[in-house]
Design a protein around this motif. Structure first.
Motif, PDB file in Angstrom:
ATOM      1  N   VAL A 166       0.828  -1.504  -0.180  1.00  0.00           N
ATOM      2  CA  VAL A 166      -0.269   0.170  -0.373  1.00  0.00           C
ATOM      3  C   VAL A 166       1.085   0.755   0.071  1.00  0.00           C
ATOM      4  CG1 VAL A 166      -0.207  -0.545   2.421  1.00  0.00           C
ATOM      5  CG2 VAL A 166      -1.530   1.592   1.198  1.00  0.00           C
ATOM      6  N   ARG A 167      -0.058   2.135  -1.446  1.00  0.00           N
ATOM      7  CA  ARG A 167       1.069   3.482  -0.657  1.00  0.00           C
ATOM      8  C   ARG A 167       0.374   4.352   0.113  1.00  0.00           C
ATOM      9  NH1 ARG A 167       3.895   5.754  -5.348  1.00  0.00           N
ATOM     10  NH2 ARG A 167       4.734   7.482  -4.539  1.00  0.00           N
ATOM     11  N   PHE A 168       1.703   5.104   0.944  1.00  0.00           N
ATOM     12  CA  PHE A 168       1.340   6.174   1.601  1.00  0.00           C
ATOM     13  C   PHE A 168       2.127   6.847   2.626  1.00  0.00           C
ATOM     14  CE2 PHE A 168       1.987   2.366   4.416  1.00  0.00           C
ATOM     15  CZ  PHE A 168       2.565   3.411   5.778  1.00  0.00           C
ATOM     16  N   PRO A 169       2.375   7.642   2.689  1.00  0.00           N
ATOM     17  CA  PRO A 169       2.839   8.528   3.288  1.00  0.00           C
ATOM     18  C   PRO A 169       3.073   8.898   4.364  1.00  0.00           C
ATOM     19  CG  PRO A 169       0.932  10.345   3.161  1.00  0.00           C
ATOM     20  CD  PRO A 169       0.624   9.072   2.535  1.00  0.00           C
ATOM     21  N   LEU A 170       4.929   8.715   4.796  1.00  0.00           N
ATOM     22  CA  LEU A 170       4.946   8.345   5.880  1.00  0.00           C
ATOM     23  C   LEU A 170       6.949   9.156   6.832  1.00  0.00           C
ATOM     24  CD1 LEU A 170       5.326   6.447   8.919  1.00  0.00           C
ATOM     25  CD2 LEU A 170       7.671   5.386   7.233  1.00  0.00           C
ATOM     26  N   TYR A 171       5.657   9.880   7.849  1.00  0.00           N
ATOM     27  CA  TYR A 171       6.404  11.349   8.390  1.00  0.00           C
ATOM     28  C   TYR A 171       7.039  10.882   9.586  1.00  0.00           C
ATOM     29  CZ  TYR A 171       3.318  14.263   5.062  1.00  0.00           C
ATOM     30  OH  TYR A 171       2.561  14.608   4.041  1.00  0.00           O
ATOM     31  N   LEU A 172       8.769  11.277   9.726  1.00  0.00           N
ATOM     32  CA  LEU A 172       9.242  10.261  10.204  1.00  0.00           C
ATOM     33  C   LEU A 172       9.833  11.823  11.323  1.00  0.00           C
ATOM     34  CD1 LEU A 172      11.252   8.189   9.504  1.00  0.00           C
ATOM     35  CD2 LEU A 172       9.176   7.971  10.557  1.00  0.00           C
ATOM     36  N   ARG A 173       9.563  12.720  12.083  1.00  0.00           N
ATOM     37  CA  ARG A 173       9.840  13.921  13.025  1.00  0.00           C
ATOM     38  C   ARG A 173      11.057  14.262  13.300  1.00  0.00           C
ATOM     39  NH1 ARG A 173      10.053  13.993  18.474  1.00  0.00           N
ATOM     40  NH2 ARG A 173      11.407  15.132  19.084  1.00  0.00           N
ATOM     41  N   VAL A 174      11.981  15.339  13.053  1.00  0.00           N
ATOM     42  CA  VAL A 174      13.257  15.754  12.859  1.00  0.00           C
ATOM     43  C   VAL A 174      13.213  16.300  14.758  1.00  0.00           C
ATOM     44  CG1 VAL A 174      15.741  16.555  11.838  1.00  0.00           C
ATOM     45  CG2 VAL A 174      13.558  15.009  10.695  1.00  0.00           C
ATOM     46  N   PRO A 175      13.889  16.262  15.295  1.00  0.00           N
ATOM     47  CA  PRO A 175      14.240  16.976  17.059  1.00  0.00           C
ATOM     48  C   PRO A 175      15.040  18.303  16.682  1.00  0.00           C
ATOM     49  CG  PRO A 175      14.362  14.218  17.213  1.00  0.00           C
ATOM     50  CD  PRO A 175      13.886  14.711  15.935  1.00  0.00           C
ATOM     51  N   ALA A 176      14.788  19.047  17.366  1.00  0.00           N
ATOM     52  CA  ALA A 176      15.614  20.183  16.855  1.00  0.00           C
ATOM     53  C   ALA A 176      16.910  20.616  17.468  1.00  0.00           C
ATOM     54  CB  ALA A 176      14.860  21.626  17.856  1.00  0.00           C
ATOM     55  N   TRP A 177      17.200  19.363  18.125  1.00  0.00           N
ATOM     56  CA  TRP A 177      18.424  19.396  18.043  1.00  0.00           C
ATOM     57  C   TRP A 177      18.790  17.983  17.516  1.00  0.00           C
ATOM     58  CZ3 TRP A 177      19.178  14.129  18.792  1.00  0.00           C
ATOM     59  CH2 TRP A 177      17.930  13.666  19.045  1.00  0.00           C
ATOM     60  N   CYS A 178      18.405  17.125  16.453  1.00  0.00           N
ATOM     61  CA  CYS A 178      18.998  16.780  15.910  1.00  0.00           C
ATOM     62  C   CYS A 178      19.327  17.045  14.754  1.00  0.00           C
ATOM     63  CB  CYS A 178      18.046  15.848  15.317  1.00  0.00           C
ATOM     64  SG  CYS A 178      18.813  14.540  14.772  1.00  0.00           S
ATOM     65  N   GLU A 179      20.862  17.485  13.905  1.00  0.00           N
ATOM     66  CA  GLU A 179      21.542  18.257  13.024  1.00  0.00           C
ATOM     67  C   GLU A 179      21.549  17.155  11.655  1.00  0.00           C
ATOM     68  OE1 GLU A 179      25.090  19.301  14.375  1.00  0.00           O
ATOM     69  OE2 GLU A 179      23.697  21.113  15.016  1.00  0.00           O
TER      70      GLU A 179
END
Ligand SMILES: [Zn+2]
Length: 826
Positions: A476-489
């Motif tokens: 199945v096609r779907f968008p998966l979002y992963l948050r990038v924390p503010a401290w993660c460069e």
């Protein structure tokens, strides 16, 4: 130009050569786009602004690992058994259970408790908790009157509070949250009916009677949230008018931080952003951010994601020893979760994690069998004794006691459940977003309606790797979002074992939009660097962070039984090791200042305990001998950094501050240069005794040299004879060596309007002479005036003791804020 092109070509080859294919399916976005909609989960209905993130119904997310453990401990702890402990939850005669809404305890406590208790039960599918919750929910569902009102009727009549004859809408706001959670879990349509009728009733309440009273007005944002929740499910347009009325009648958080009670602030600061969904006025959105920043700038120049509001924020009380209520923490987390949903802005997730990881765990004992009212970043003793006025609230606010701390005792159970319910969210375009990282499993409909399960394996926030595994019956096609924390460069992404180039900036989301097959994996590595935060407004103290965790000094914690019952004991926690360290840091190469020590993951899955912390830092430090606790047992106030120390260099251990019940999290630094500060001893009080001193007061206040602003100054320590009224009393200084004394100045305490201390009827000074008390001679009148020092001069005496004798006014006591003496010494 040619060089530039050449280097580009080389770069492409290098990237390809290292096995980092540029993946067309992977992008970086600020937030999920709201152009598409979600076909399966209820987001905002037009004309409300579509939300970039949509809360999944309870049950979609199964927390695992350490998060599940918090919920299990809560279920087994004081909160899951509060019906055995709290008098507010006695069923017999309880107004929340009575069909006529009559009886006792018809205010906030039972519903505060139910909010966290039922949610925790639903998530864990704990039958005991679900059926106990059902008793209270069913009673609420049976309670509506013909006009739509529900719940305790006394609240409406004003008998439960001081709202004489007017509706107290506050406790019902909490029950509306309980009902929404119950609906999400059961789809019981009676909830929609009750809420619709109640909202119709609210439209009939006249404007000037609507949301009156202190708590309802401050917390109207909670009601607004419920109005929109219902509107999104029914589309009844009258609700949009009601929402405007709720906003009109709520305290004007869009103008400013308009109240300084810590829970109101945590609950109310984001209210304008909730209304923004309807108003679409960007000023409303900006107001939430402006409020948050103002609070942190003024009172939150400390680690842990909160601020100093040890009931209310107080000017001048801004250091890291100021504390915040446990209610404040859980309300702040919920506000962040709501703001994250409304805006999709990852900063609200960062801020939520800051509170969840660094502040909330320390408010409970690690077994979650007891809590305390107030927690601060620097806290070196949690005993039963009064800490006021150092902390605003008097009483045993630091004692870990499941029987006390009324509001927090009931309310704080919603912290971990709501957190667990927001780990994952649905997105427009039928996708999913991992917004708060923690071990969990989410099952949801995506793409064409296929149900997938994503398992998230991680030891975050203690570990740096997130591993996701997708389970699906068909691709199945779907968008998966992963948050990038503010401290993660520089997050590193691997999809099905293939490293994938991604230039993700902190605070953004990685969007992977592809056709997913059963067994697909995504690995996200977020290297955690050690960073320092310098608190310039708090004497240039520093805190040490690694990823989302802030670290504090590991202090030996000794639990001392202090009341409670055999089954539900209360505890003091005393330090067994020194805490007065300053850190010796190499600013130029911070990583060289710390050694990371990894330890075994705790067998019981509870990492939030000082000795169980799976990660420690080691660093160099020196003691600052003059940094001591004050007479209340509070950690001494910070002085400027860098500080001088001639003590030997030691290696100390730091643990995550959420693991530490005793902690120093805002540290002085040690310096050797010309800017290094000599830590000053706090002024020594003169030895004094009295005929009587009220428990919460102290003779040490007489000579503590703290500035006094008025006779009613209740922000500094004082001495009073409180309890004694109308009598003759005394207080005296006993000098180590006889002194020549020729004058004195008294600043009387007088709390007219608040308490029972008044300027005394009369006073005089005596000195000890060869074992006899004699009056000083030629005292030029004993003045009795408020709001100033009352000076007296007399013929000099040589004495070892000076006594101040007062005659109290009939029916009143008296007190002294400061008593200076004139001697021939400095
Ligand atoms: Zn509270």
């Amino acid at each position: 130009m040619s060089n530039y092109m050449l280097s580009n070509v080389v770069l492409v080859i290098l990237v390809a050569g290292f096995g980092y294919p540029v993946n067309a399916d992977v992008r970086v976005v600020d937030r999920p786009s709201t152009e598409a909609k979600n076909d399966f989960y209820i987001g905002n209905r037009p004309p409300l602004l579509p939300s970039p993130l949509i809360k999944l119904p309870i049950g979609a997310i199964e927390p695992q690992g350490w998060v599940r453990r918090q919920l299990e401990l809560q279920a087994d702890g004081f909160h899951g058994h509060l019906t055995e402990i709290s008098r507010f939850l006695i069923k017999e005669g309880n107004a929340w259970l009575n069909p006529d809404g009559e009886g006792l305890h018809g205010w906030e406590e039972p519903v505060y408790w139910l909010k966290g208790f039922s949610n925790c039960g639903y998530i864990l599918r704990n039958e005991r908790m679900i059926s106990e919750s059902k008793i209270w929910i069913e009673a609420a569902l049976r309670s509506p009157k013909a006009d739509g009102w529900f719940g305790p009727d006394k609240g409406r009549k004003g008998a439960a509070t001081r709202l004489q004859g007017r509706e107290d809408l506050w406790p019902n706001m909490i029950m509306l949250f309980c009902l929404q959670n119950y609906y999400e879990f059961t789809n019981d349509e009676r909830v929609i009916k009750l809420m619709t009728n109640y909202m119709k009733y609210l439209t009939t309440v006249s404007e000037e009677r609507f949301l009156v009273g202190y708590w309802p007005r401050m917390r109207g944002g909670d009601l607004l949230y419920s109005v929109y929740w219902l509107y999104n499910r029914t589309g009844d347009s009258f609700l949009l008018d009601l929402a405007k009325k709720v906003h009109r009648r709520t305290a004007e958080w869009e103008k400013d931080v308009i109240n300084w009670h810590n829970v109101n602030m945590s609950q109310g600061f984001g209210q304008p952003a909730t209304f923004y969904m309807q108003s679409k006025d960007p000023n409303h959105l900006r107001a939430a951010e402006r409020n948050w920043r103002k609070i942190r700038n003024m009172y939150g120049q400390v680690p842990g994601g909160m601020f100093g509001g040890d009931e209310n924020c107080r000017p001048g009380f801004t250091g890291p020893r100021q504390a915040v209520e446990t209610c404040g923490m859980v309300e702040m987390m919920l506000s962040h979760e709501i703001l994250l949903t409304i805006t999709g802005d990852a900063k609200w997730a960062d801020r939520c994690e800051d509170v969840a990881f660094n502040s909330l765990p320390a408010a409970f004992t690690p077994d979650l069998k007891a809590l305390h009212y107030l927690t601060s970043p620097n806290m070196i003793l949690c005993d039963r004794h009064n800490k006021s006025p150092g902390l605003q609230n008097s009483g045993p606010m630091l004692l870990f006691d499941p029987h006390r701390h009324r509001c927090c005792q009931h309310n704080t159970g919603h912290g971990w459940p709501y957190y667990a319910e927001h780990l994952w969210m649905a997105t427009p375009g039928n996708g999913l977003a991992a917004v708060l990282y923690a071990p969990s499993q989410v099952t949801a409909k995506v793409g064409d309606g296929t149900e997938v399960t994503i398992t998230e394996e991680t030891r975050y926030p203690f570990g740096e790797n997130i591993q996701l595994t997708i389970t699906t019956a068909k691709p199945v096609r779907f968008p998966l979002y992963l948050r990038v924390p503010a401290w993660c460069e520089n997050p590193k992404l691997t999809i099905n074992g293939k490293k994938t180039a991604v230039k993700a900036r902190p605070g953004a989301y990685i969007l992977i939009d592809r056709k997913w097959a059963d067994g697909d994996t995504v690995d996200l590595n977020m290297t955690m660097k050690i960073t320092l935060t310098k608190w310039t407004k708090n004497k240039d103290s520093v805190s040490v962070n690694r990823g989302p965790l802030t670290y504090s000094l590991k202090i030996g914690e000794k639990y001392v039984r202090a009341g409670g019952t055999e089954k539900w004991p209360a505890w003091e926690i005393h330090p067994t090791t020194p805490w007065n360290y300053g850190l010796m840091l190499n600013d130029k190469d911070l990583s060289s200042s710390f050694r990371i020590v990894r330890k075994a993951w705790p067998d019981d899955n509870q990492p939030f305990e000082a000795n169980a912390a799976p990660i420690e830092l080691r660093t160099k430090a020196k003691k600052i001998p003059a940094w001591q606790k004050d007479r209340l047992g509070l950690v001494g106030k910070l002085q400027p950094s860098p500080a001088k120390s001639d003590e030997p260099t030691e290696t100390v251990a730091l643990v995550p501050m959420g693991c530490a019940r005793l902690r120093i999290s805002a540290f002085p630094t040690i310096g050797t240069g010309p800017d290094a500060h000599e830590w000053e001893q706090p002024p020594k009080s003169l030895p004094a005794t009295a005929s009587h001193c009220w428990d919460g007061d102290t003779v040490a206040a007489l000579s503590d040299k703290l500035p006094v602003s008025s006779s009613s100054d209740n922000r500094i320590p004082r001495f009073t004879w409180w309890g004694h009224k109308g009598t003759t009393e005394w207080v005296q200084y006993d000098f180590e060596q006889p002194k020549k004394v020729s004058g004195a100045a008294i600043y009387w305490f007088d709390d007219t309007g608040r308490g029972g201390c008044r300027i005394p009827k009369s006073w005089r000074l005596l000195y000890r002479d060869a074992g006899q008390w004699r009056q000083v001679s030629n005292a030029g009148g004993y003045v009795l005036e408020k709001d100033k020092f009352n000076n007296v001069k007399f013929d000099p005496v040589q004495t070892s003791s000076l006594r101040l004798e007062v005659q109290l006014q009939p029916n009143f006591s008296a007190g002294i804020l400061e008593w200076r003496i004139d001697t021939n010494e400095r």
